[in-house]
Design a protein around this motif. Structure first.
Motif, mmCIF file in Angstrom:
data_model
loop_
_atom_site.group_PDB
_atom_site.id
_atom_site.type_symbol
_atom_site.label_atom_id
_atom_site.label_comp_id
_atom_site.label_asym_id
_atom_site.label_seq_id
_atom_site.Cartn_x
_atom_site.Cartn_y
_atom_site.Cartn_z
ATOM 1 N N PRO A 121 0.826 -1.216 0.000
ATOM 2 C CA PRO A 121 0.000 0.000 0.000
ATOM 3 C C PRO A 121 0.858 1.262 0.000
ATOM 4 O O PRO A 121 1.955 1.295 0.571
ATOM 5 C CB PRO A 121 -0.803 -0.123 1.297
ATOM 6 C CG PRO A 121 -0.781 -1.578 1.627
ATOM 7 C CD PRO A 121 0.547 -2.071 1.159
ATOM 8 N N ILE A 145 -7.107 0.564 -1.640
ATOM 9 C CA ILE A 145 -6.022 1.536 -1.457
ATOM 10 C C ILE A 145 -4.961 1.377 -2.540
ATOM 11 O O ILE A 145 -4.621 0.255 -2.949
ATOM 12 C CB ILE A 145 -5.394 1.361 -0.057
ATOM 13 C CG1 ILE A 145 -6.457 1.568 1.023
ATOM 14 C CG2 ILE A 145 -4.241 2.341 0.147
ATOM 15 C CD1 ILE A 145 -7.135 2.929 0.995
ATOM 16 N N GLN A 193 -1.614 0.954 -4.587
ATOM 17 C CA GLN A 193 -0.482 0.060 -4.371
ATOM 18 C C GLN A 193 0.725 0.533 -5.185
ATOM 19 O O GLN A 193 0.576 1.177 -6.231
ATOM 20 C CB GLN A 193 -0.838 -1.372 -4.786
ATOM 21 C CG GLN A 193 -2.061 -1.958 -4.112
ATOM 22 C CD GLN A 193 -1.823 -2.330 -2.670
ATOM 23 O OE1 GLN A 193 -0.914 -3.106 -2.375
ATOM 24 N NE2 GLN A 193 -2.620 -1.777 -1.755
#
Length: 528
Positions: free
Chosen positions: A296, A430, A432
């Motif tokens: 992330p 989220i 990456q």
């Protein structure tokens, strides 16, 4: 009783007569299957005077109120037709929906181009395990010759034979369009009533040995790729001899018309399925791009990261591709990400989340590179935002290199995106990032050359206008990351995610990306 029987015969035969005998479509050489496997399949029936007759055509549910079928299947008032969904049996089970209206493609002239129609159901369907909407491809969706396709329907089991009581499926292969056209040209020279001409807006499917095909009462039904992508609508053929391929309307040639005309029939839940998946389907499976083996990160680190979404009719769907903000009104992405009108797309900026936060900007227009050739070369596009982005700590423009910008082999590069994390997983919410290294272009080209020589994969060539990265296994780009940036030094976009090995985890096969420096002049000109 006599008058009832005669009326049935007259009306049902009249409908069948709207399609010349040689062109009628039926499943031949198939096997039984179920709506559990194909929950979008529709059985279109003739329902004049409140009497439901047997199946006349097939179709595909593409939204809660829209069914895709062939234009030659509908010729009478809409009230004469009904659609059975959710049953493998054409005579019972499931739910029968009345048809309130239908629209035929304006190019339809009778068993020629434009053999596509959309039926509007009188009420929205109720989705379940046996009733779901199919996917359709976008306007750019190449299918390699020899690709396995599936036809489904309730048509006759053999020429002149009975219709089955249970849904049938048959596997066929895509036939080269030119070869198909030549075969029918030769056949037409022997017929007193010639068949239509095969065109590029049609897709041919059959087998070398014959014995398998589509014919009467399968007209309008789907030709399917990967179980639920409707790439063809059964149209015509020469059923007395199944060595001649079936000829079907090529859905990608009509996708924009289909989307536009199904829009007035949509419900929020299902039209989402049609549009969002249609975009995903526009990228052939071997080329789809996703982040694999990453971690992330945030837009604070990459404030130019753009999440490109479908945004038709004010309904925002999940991320379809990535991109890079390169000016207040321009986003750089991949050409293969786009096939629908500009208004179909939205761009989320300023958020690490793909589904919330930041600001979503409408797209006013986009331009694909004029030499773009279907995921082979020049896979570059620029989106123009409807209003300027407001810059902040999390919304900034990236840099792009000039046309002379050498990158040494082994240089560390970074890919970012919201693509799926591993095979079979869902997309992450989220952003990456993943680090890998530049691979020598000649080495990359040789690896793919050898791969294509020993497999049936589509032969894509690596060129000097591409940038290869990764290939050590465990780290890669794949589906959902297409169009996203390949970075050097944190904010210089040197590549645009384009294609790669079908198995993104496969060692020795790098991700292949458009080399931005090769297109920098074009990008600057079109982003101005």
């Amino acid at each position: 009783m006599r008058s009832f029987i005669i009326l049935l015969a007259v009306i049902s035969v009249a409908l069948a007569a709207s399609v010349p005998a040689a062109a009628q479509q039926r499943i031949v050489g198939g096997r039984p299957t179920t709506v559990n496997k194909y929950p979008f399949v529709a059985n279109i029936q003739y329902d004049a005077f409140g009497i439901a007759f047997s199946a006349t055509c097939g179709g595909s549910l593409i939204s809660a109120t829209a069914v895709l079928t062939a234009a030659h299947c509908v010729a009478f008032p809409a009230s004469y037709y009904s659609v059975r969904l959710g049953s493998s049996d054409p005579f019972s089970g499931g739910t029968v929906y009345n048809v309130t209206s239908y629209v035929v493609h304006p190019d339809w002239t009778g068993l020629d181009e434009g053999d596509v129609a959309i039926l509007k159901l009188a009420r929205p369907v109720i989705f379940s395990d046996v009733i779901r909407a199919a996917r359709i491809p976008a306007s750019v969706y190449p299918i390699a010759d020899g690709t396995e396709l599936t036809a489904i329907g309730w048509g006759d089991l053999y020429a002149g034979g009975p219709a089955p009581e249970i849904l049938q499926e048959v596997q066929l292969n895509k036939v080269n369009t030119s070869v198909c056209a030549e075969r029918y040209t030769a056949l037409n020279a022997t017929l007193t009533s010639p068949l239509p001409t095969v065109t590029d807006r049609m897709i041919c499917a059959g087998t070398d040995a014959g014995g398998k095909g589509t014919c009467n009462r399968d007209s309008g039904g789907p030709i399917i790729l990967n179980d639920d992508i409707v790439v063809g609508v059964v149209s015509w053929g020469y059923c007395p001899d199944t060595s001649y391929p079936g000829v079907h309307s090529l859905v990608s040639a009509y996708s924009e018309w289909i989307v536009e005309n199904a829009s007035s029939m949509h419900s929020t839940i299902t039209f989402f399925t049609v549009i969002s998946v249609a975009l995903a389907a526009s990228v052939p499976a071997p080329a789809q791009q996703r982040i694999v083996g990453g971690r992330p990160t945030t837009v604070n680190k990459y404030p130019f990261a753009a999440n490109i979404q479908i945004n038709e009719f004010g309904i925002v769907w999940d991320s379809a591709c990535g991109g890079s903000l390169i000016s207040a009104t321009a986003v750089l992405s991949a050409a293969h990400c786009f096939g629908f009108p500009a208004r179909s797309y939205g761009v989320r900026l300023g958020s690490s989340s793909a589904i919330s936060g930041g600001t979503v900007y409408n797209v006013a227009s986009y331009v694909r590179h004029p030499e773009y050739t279907n995921l082979v070369e020049n896979d570059v596009a620029i989106l123009k935002l409807a209003r300027p982005a407001i810059f902040s700590d999390v919304v900034k423009a990236a840099s792009i290199p000039a046309r002379v910008y050498p990158i040494a082999d082994g240089t560390e590069l970074t890919a970012i995106g919201w693509g799926i994390l591993n095979s079979g997983s869902t997309k992450p919410e989220i952003l990456q990032e993943v680090q890998f290294n530049k691979v020598n272009t000649a080495v990359c080209a040789e690896r793919y050359r050898a791969l294509h020589a020993n497999t049936t994969l589509e032969n894509r060539k690596v060129t000097d206008r591409m940038l290869c990265a990764g290939g050590d296994g465990g780290k890669a780009t794949c589906s959902g990351d297409s169009g996203g940036p390949i970075l050097i030094n944190g904010d210089i976009v040197v590549g645009i995610v384009s294609w790669g090995h079908p198995n993104c985890f496969e060692p020795m096969y790098p991700s292949v990306n458009s080399l931005v420096s090769a297109f920098s002049d074009w990008i600057v000109e079109n982003a101005s």
